[in-house]
Design a protein around this motif. Sequence first.
Motif, PDB file in Angstrom:
ATOM      1  N   ILE A  29      28.063  43.248  39.035  1.00 37.10           N
ATOM      2  CA  ILE A  29      27.499  43.392  40.372  1.00 37.10           C
ATOM      3  C   ILE A  29      26.015  43.034  40.350  1.00 37.10           C
ATOM      4  O   ILE A  29      25.487  42.457  41.292  1.00 37.10           O
ATOM      5  CB  ILE A  29      27.693  44.832  40.900  1.00 37.10           C
ATOM      6  N   THR A  36      32.568  39.881  38.815  1.00 33.81           N
ATOM      7  CA  THR A  36      32.941  41.263  39.097  1.00 33.81           C
ATOM      8  C   THR A  36      34.428  41.390  39.356  1.00 33.81           C
ATOM      9  O   THR A  36      35.123  42.156  38.693  1.00 33.81           O
ATOM     10  CB  THR A  36      32.158  41.784  40.320  1.00 33.81           C
ATOM     11  N   VAL A  37      34.935  40.621  40.311  1.00 32.57           N
ATOM     12  CA  VAL A  37      36.327  40.785  40.756  1.00 32.57           C
ATOM     13  C   VAL A  37      37.342  40.587  39.630  1.00 32.57           C
ATOM     14  O   VAL A  37      38.249  41.405  39.478  1.00 32.57           O
ATOM     15  CB  VAL A  37      36.623  39.871  41.968  1.00 32.57           C
ATOM     16  N   ASP A  61      39.240  53.329  45.982  1.00 30.69           N
ATOM     17  CA  ASP A  61      37.867  52.898  46.215  1.00 30.69           C
ATOM     18  C   ASP A  61      37.807  51.962  47.425  1.00 30.69           C
ATOM     19  O   ASP A  61      38.584  51.003  47.506  1.00 30.69           O
ATOM     20  CB  ASP A  61      37.328  52.178  44.975  1.00 30.69           C
ATOM     21  N   PRO A  62      36.879  52.209  48.356  1.00 33.35           N
ATOM     22  CA  PRO A  62      36.826  51.378  49.570  1.00 33.35           C
ATOM     23  C   PRO A  62      36.426  49.921  49.304  1.00 33.35           C
ATOM     24  O   PRO A  62      36.781  49.031  50.069  1.00 33.35           O
ATOM     25  CB  PRO A  62      35.784  52.079  50.447  1.00 33.35           C
ATOM     26  N   ARG A  63      35.700  49.654  48.219  1.00 32.04           N
ATOM     27  CA  ARG A  63      35.302  48.274  47.905  1.00 32.04           C
ATOM     28  C   ARG A  63      36.372  47.544  47.114  1.00 32.04           C
ATOM     29  O   ARG A  63      36.673  46.386  47.390  1.00 32.04           O
ATOM     30  CB  ARG A  63      33.995  48.267  47.112  1.00 32.04           C
ATOM     31  N   PHE A  64      36.921  48.197  46.105  1.00 34.37           N
ATOM     32  CA  PHE A  64      37.835  47.524  45.194  1.00 34.37           C
ATOM     33  C   PHE A  64      39.305  47.697  45.553  1.00 34.37           C
ATOM     34  O   PHE A  64      40.119  46.830  45.253  1.00 34.37           O
ATOM     35  CB  PHE A  64      37.613  48.018  43.763  1.00 34.37           C
ATOM     36  N   LEU A  67      40.917  44.815  47.587  1.00 37.50           N
ATOM     37  CA  LEU A  67      41.017  43.597  46.771  1.00 37.50           C
ATOM     38  C   LEU A  67      42.172  43.691  45.785  1.00 37.50           C
ATOM     39  O   LEU A  67      42.941  42.742  45.613  1.00 37.50           O
ATOM     40  CB  LEU A  67      39.721  43.373  45.994  1.00 37.50           C
ATOM     41  N   ARG A  80      35.821  36.157  52.173  1.00 34.63           N
ATOM     42  CA  ARG A  80      34.475  36.698  51.936  1.00 34.63           C
ATOM     43  C   ARG A  80      34.204  36.837  50.435  1.00 34.63           C
ATOM     44  O   ARG A  80      33.117  36.492  49.959  1.00 34.63           O
ATOM     45  CB  ARG A  80      34.333  38.050  52.632  1.00 34.63           C
ATOM     46  N   ALA A  81      35.188  37.322  49.692  1.00 34.33           N
ATOM     47  CA  ALA A  81      35.033  37.461  48.239  1.00 34.33           C
ATOM     48  C   ALA A  81      34.888  36.090  47.576  1.00 34.33           C
ATOM     49  O   ALA A  81      34.118  35.933  46.623  1.00 34.33           O
ATOM     50  CB  ALA A  81      36.220  38.217  47.643  1.00 34.33           C
TER      51      ALA A  81
END
Length: 135
Positions: A29, A36-37, A61-64, A67, A80-81
Motif C-alpha cells: 500500500i 497489493t491486490v 474487511d470493507p477494502r479487501f 475484491l 478502479r483497482a
Amino acid sequence: MAAMGERNRFRWAWWLLAYVALGLGLVGIFVPGLPTVPFILLSAFAAARGSARLERRLLADPRFGPLIGDWRRHRSVPRRAKWIATGSMLASALLMLGVMLASGSHRTWMVVLPIGCMAVVCAWLWRRPEPPANR
C-alpha cells in the motif's frame, strides 16, 4: 481422504504463507512497485487452507472483502483497482527510469526487467473481466 490429511499436515505452511502475503500486501500500500491486490488474494487463498479466522477477517474487511469475493466468484477485478494498479506501476517505472538516468547507470537491464514484468502484469490485469454490475 488423503487430500484432507495433506491439508491438515501443511496447515502451518498455509497459515505462514497467508500472513506473509498479507504483510507484503499491506506494505505494498505504501511502497511503489510492490503490488497489493495479488498479495491479498494470495493471503485469502492460503488462509482458506490454514487460518479460518484470517479468512473471515479478510472477507469482512470493507477494502479487501469485495475484491476477494469478486475474484473468487467471477475471477474478476474492478476497473478502479485496475486503474490504481496501472497508475502505481507507471509511477514506479517512471521513478526507476528517473533514478537510472540521474545516476548515469549502464545497467539498463536492472530497470528494463522490472518494467517488463510490470507490463506483463498490467496486460494480464486488464484482460481480467470486471465484476457484474449487480453484485
